[in-house]
Design a protein around this motif. Structure first.
Motif, PDB file in Angstrom:
ATOM      1  N   ARG A  18     -30.019   2.378  42.427  1.00  0.00           N
ATOM      2  CA  ARG A  18     -30.045   1.855  41.049  1.00  0.00           C
ATOM      3  C   ARG A  18     -28.656   1.777  40.432  1.00  0.00           C
ATOM      4  NH1 ARG A  18     -35.221   2.449  38.857  1.00  0.00           N
ATOM      5  NH2 ARG A  18     -34.467   2.081  36.758  1.00  0.00           N
ATOM      6  N   SER A  19     -27.732   2.568  40.942  1.00  0.00           N
ATOM      7  CA  SER A  19     -26.476   2.767  40.214  1.00  0.00           C
ATOM      8  C   SER A  19     -25.233   2.379  40.993  1.00  0.00           C
ATOM      9  CB  SER A  19     -26.359   4.245  39.799  1.00  0.00           C
ATOM     10  OG  SER A  19     -27.427   4.593  38.984  1.00  0.00           O
ATOM     11  N   PHE A  20     -25.395   1.653  42.103  1.00  0.00           N
ATOM     12  CA  PHE A  20     -24.196   1.346  42.895  1.00  0.00           C
ATOM     13  C   PHE A  20     -23.631  -0.031  42.540  1.00  0.00           C
ATOM     14  CE2 PHE A  20     -21.993   0.318  46.989  1.00  0.00           C
ATOM     15  CZ  PHE A  20     -21.027   1.303  46.886  1.00  0.00           C
ATOM     16  N   TYR A 365     -21.088  11.718  47.641  1.00  0.00           N
ATOM     17  CA  TYR A 365     -21.992  11.039  46.698  1.00  0.00           C
ATOM     18  C   TYR A 365     -21.199  10.007  45.910  1.00  0.00           C
ATOM     19  CZ  TYR A 365     -25.129  10.398  42.697  1.00  0.00           C
ATOM     20  OH  TYR A 365     -25.934   9.858  41.721  1.00  0.00           O
ATOM     21  N   GLN A 366     -21.749   8.814  45.813  1.00  0.00           N
ATOM     22  CA  GLN A 366     -21.043   7.705  45.170  1.00  0.00           C
ATOM     23  C   GLN A 366     -20.405   8.140  43.851  1.00  0.00           C
ATOM     24  OE1 GLN A 366     -24.350   4.921  44.621  1.00  0.00           O
ATOM     25  NE2 GLN A 366     -24.264   5.291  42.429  1.00  0.00           N
ATOM     26  N   GLY A 367     -19.173   7.703  43.659  1.00  0.00           N
ATOM     27  CA  GLY A 367     -18.483   8.012  42.416  1.00  0.00           C
ATOM     28  C   GLY A 367     -17.633   9.261  42.483  1.00  0.00           C
ATOM     29  N   GLU A 368     -17.901  10.156  43.458  1.00  0.00           N
ATOM     30  CA  GLU A 368     -17.035  11.340  43.522  1.00  0.00           C
ATOM     31  C   GLU A 368     -15.635  10.926  43.945  1.00  0.00           C
ATOM     32  OE1 GLU A 368     -19.227  13.708  46.798  1.00  0.00           O
ATOM     33  OE2 GLU A 368     -17.129  13.978  47.328  1.00  0.00           O
ATOM     34  N   GLU A 369     -15.543   9.813  44.704  1.00  0.00           N
ATOM     35  CA  GLU A 369     -14.218   9.332  45.117  1.00  0.00           C
ATOM     36  C   GLU A 369     -13.437   8.740  43.946  1.00  0.00           C
ATOM     37  OE1 GLU A 369     -16.966   7.749  45.446  1.00  0.00           O
ATOM     38  OE2 GLU A 369     -16.759   5.583  45.646  1.00  0.00           O
ATOM     39  N   LEU A 370     -14.118   8.604  42.792  1.00  0.00           N
ATOM     40  CA  LEU A 370     -13.427   8.153  41.579  1.00  0.00           C
ATOM     41  C   LEU A 370     -13.177   9.328  40.632  1.00  0.00           C
ATOM     42  CD1 LEU A 370     -15.535   4.908  40.914  1.00  0.00           C
ATOM     43  CD2 LEU A 370     -13.429   5.142  42.254  1.00  0.00           C
ATOM     44  N   GLY A 371     -13.615  10.504  41.044  1.00  0.00           N
ATOM     45  CA  GLY A 371     -13.465  11.683  40.178  1.00  0.00           C
ATOM     46  C   GLY A 371     -14.443  11.661  39.012  1.00  0.00           C
ATOM     47  N   GLU A 373     -17.343  12.470  36.473  1.00  0.00           N
ATOM     48  CA  GLU A 373     -18.026  13.686  36.037  1.00  0.00           C
ATOM     49  C   GLU A 373     -19.406  13.321  35.516  1.00  0.00           C
ATOM     50  OE1 GLU A 373     -15.799  16.398  33.515  1.00  0.00           O
ATOM     51  OE2 GLU A 373     -14.056  15.134  33.895  1.00  0.00           O
ATOM     52  N   ASP A 374     -20.255  14.306  35.340  1.00  0.00           N
ATOM     53  CA  ASP A 374     -21.552  14.051  34.717  1.00  0.00           C
ATOM     54  C   ASP A 374     -21.330  13.515  33.303  1.00  0.00           C
ATOM     55  OD1 ASP A 374     -22.850  15.087  36.932  1.00  0.00           O
ATOM     56  OD2 ASP A 374     -24.376  16.044  35.670  1.00  0.00           O
ATOM     57  N   VAL A 375     -22.255  12.654  32.897  1.00  0.00           N
ATOM     58  CA  VAL A 375     -22.182  12.061  31.561  1.00  0.00           C
ATOM     59  C   VAL A 375     -23.275  12.695  30.711  1.00  0.00           C
ATOM     60  CG1 VAL A 375     -22.542   9.894  30.308  1.00  0.00           C
ATOM     61  CG2 VAL A 375     -21.276   9.895  32.474  1.00  0.00           C
ATOM     62  N   ARG A 399     -26.191  10.142  37.471  1.00  0.00           N
ATOM     63  CA  ARG A 399     -26.717   8.891  38.024  1.00  0.00           C
ATOM     64  C   ARG A 399     -26.217   7.659  37.274  1.00  0.00           C
ATOM     65  NH1 ARG A 399     -33.024  10.906  38.932  1.00  0.00           N
ATOM     66  NH2 ARG A 399     -32.531  12.397  40.581  1.00  0.00           N
ATOM     67  N   VAL A 400     -25.194   7.831  36.473  1.00  0.00           N
ATOM     68  CA  VAL A 400     -24.682   6.717  35.663  1.00  0.00           C
ATOM     69  C   VAL A 400     -24.024   5.688  36.594  1.00  0.00           C
ATOM     70  CG1 VAL A 400     -23.053   6.138  33.826  1.00  0.00           C
ATOM     71  CG2 VAL A 400     -24.385   8.253  33.703  1.00  0.00           C
TER      72      VAL A 400
END
Ligand code: NOJ
Length: 521
Positions: A18-20, A365-371, A373-375, A399-400
């Motif tokens: 849903r979030s990629f 997990y997707q987005g960790e490579e961008l640093g 954080e939880d929203v 999951r943002v």
């Protein structure tokens, strides 16, 4: 750890569908969106992509409630889109792992619909766990189990005396794995996707398929939702990790082995001990199991060392391969868990470098490579079923949707101009893939470099590691690489050797919240 199968040293990237990437502008990610971004994953340097469920589903738990295991939900595309994804991934040298959800179906699955229409005691009902309620008018659930998402694990069937079990949401009825029809159905599902050339499966709630047959009360029962620590960590857990579950995986092992190409399965099995976890990867069972002790470890050199020292021998004893997981779609992102902000992000990079040092596979997990954080997701936008069942924030914050480019939402997530299904924050412009590609000091640049160096220096470096902990600094030596990570509050001496990569400035000493790889001959 024996064998040279691809998955034993793989870096696997988890895509939360849903979030990629959203190809059609409806604000929800989809399969063509993923396919269009596969070159990004190839360039990142991962070996495989794990795609969360995209099957037909009413989406009460975002696809972990499957109505048809052999079709794609129109929200995400078509079967042809799934085939195109697998084929493009293979062209790019990437393996594809799909998610399998065998513990429960959706309440919209044809089997559950038939069960509800049938009488108590019928063969249709026997595929699920229907039981008579307790109390004078059967008005109480058949036992005291709680749903992982909060509230009772049973829902009453209309005003009859029957209830059905759901360890998760009421829209996710648990199957009865003691019924051979269930095993037969999933054997067909495995073959359906193996025939479509997927390389493996991530097995949802792998420790939950079989319940203690009596369905007796849980002793010393928890009273609060414990989410993904699940009952597996409770003292008494008749719903989890029953010995009979392993027979299911022996059958699956044989099915996977019928296919060429080292097809594999990785268990999501929350267990109370690492030995219980290793049982899922015995030579005739599944191939890997997520190491959730790694997720649960606090930011501390002794804590990290302790998990490593516990994991490696337990896995070696069964010829298994360890896995290292820091984030996924069910837990707080590790940058947030380690404190958030600049400190959390620095620690997250350092913990990632540590994970990438260790023998076995790393799951990103997707987005960790961008640093990322939880929203903090506003209540009106929350969608996690546990939010609806308990009023607790739940898992939406991790999951943002991904920010790809641009300076305002949806940051290139899709062609639309509005906010995606969970709104993205206004301050994500510096975190987009495009922004980080232009910055050699970015988290993305760090991940690319780390993955390339891992291939070069660590992937074939064998299983032996030497650990040292001194003043909250953990040093790991593997092959020619030495990692040092400083979890303390004072600068530490740098390890001797030629620097390969550091997670932050490290001139003359290793600052707190920093890790380094050096090469020794
Ligand atoms: C574990 C999955 O990772 C999670 O997202 C889901 O809600 C539960 N299993 C139920 O399928």
């Amino acid at each position: 750890m024996s064998g040279r199968e691809w998955w034993r040293q793989a870096v696997v990237y988890q895509v939360y569908v849903r979030s990629f990437a959203d190809s059609d502008g409806d604000g929800v990610g989809d399969l063509p969106g993923i396919t269009s971004r596969l070159p990004y994953l190839r360039d990142l340097g991962v070996d495989a992509v794990w795609v969360t469920p995209f099957y037909r589903s009413p989406q009460h738990d975002h696809g972990y409630d499957v109505a048809d295991y052999t079709d794609v939900d129109p929200l995400f595309g078509t079967l042809a889109d799934a085939d195109a994804l697998v084929s493009r991934a293979h062209d790019l040298g990437l393996k594809v792992i799909v998610d399998l959800v065998p513990n429960h179906t959706s309440h919209e699955h044809a089997w559950f619909q038939a069960a509800m229409a049938a009488r108590p005691g019928s063969p249709e009902r026997a595929r699920y766990l229907f039981r008579t309620g307790r109390g004078a008018d059967a008005g109480e659930p058949p036992n005291n189990w709680l749903s992982v998402f909060g509230g009772p694990a049973w829902t009453r069937v209309g005003d009859t005396d029957q209830w059905h079990l759901h360890l998760f949401d009421s829209t996710q009825p648990d199957l009865d794995w003691r019924n051979p029809e269930v095993a037969a159905m999933f054997a067909d599902v495995l073959r359906f996707w193996l025939d479509r050339d997927v390389d493996g499966f991530r097995v949802d709630v792998a420790h939950g398929l079989l319940k203690e047959e009596s369905l007796r009360d849980q002793r010393g029962q928890r009273t609060e939702v414990d989410h993904f620590e699940m009952g597996g960590l409770a003292e008494d857990a008749p719903m989890w990790d029953q010995p009979e579950v392993h027979e299911v995986y022996r059958q699956w092992h044989r099915i996977l082995a019928e296919y060429a190409g080292d097809r594999m399965a990785v268990a999501e099995a929350w267990t109370s001990t690492v030995e219980a976890n290793a049982a899922y990867v015995r030579p005739d069972e599944l191939h890997q199991a997520f190491n959730f002790d790694w997720v649960l470890a606090p930011w501390s050199a002794p804590a990290f060392a302790e998990v490593i020292e516990r994991t490696l021998p337990a896995m070696a004893a069964v010829g298994g391969t360890p896995t290292w997981v820091l984030s996924n779609h069910d837990v707080q992102r590790h940058a947030t868990r380690y404190g958030g902000g600049a400190v959390g992000r620095a620690r997250a990079r350092a913990a990632t470098l540590l994970s990438l040092t260790l023998p076995g596979s790393a799951y990103l997990y997707q987005g960790e490579e961008l640093g990322l954080e939880d929203v903090e997701v506003a209540p009106e936008h929350r969608q996690d079923p546990s939010w609806f069942r308990t009023g607790q924030p739940g898992r939406d914050g991790c999951r943002v949707p991904m920010p790809w480019s641009g300076d305002r939402p949806p940051y290139g997530f899709g062609p639309g101009t509005g906010q995606p299904w969970i709104p993205q924050p206004d301050d994500w412009a510096p975190l987009t893939v495009a922004a980080q590609e232009a910055d050699p000091a970015s988290t993305l640049a760090f991940y690319r470099r780390a993955l390339a160096l891992r291939r070069e220096w660590l992937r074939d470096a064998g299983d032996d590691v030497t650990l040292t902990v001194l003043d909250d600094v953990l040093t790991v030596r593997r092959g020619q690489v030495t990692l040092a990570v400083n979890c303390g509050s004072r600068a530490a001496p740098l390890p001797a050797g030629e620097t390969l990569l550091a997670t932050g400035p490290a001139d003359g000493g290793l600052p707190p919240d920093t890790a380094i790889w050096v090469r020794t001959s």
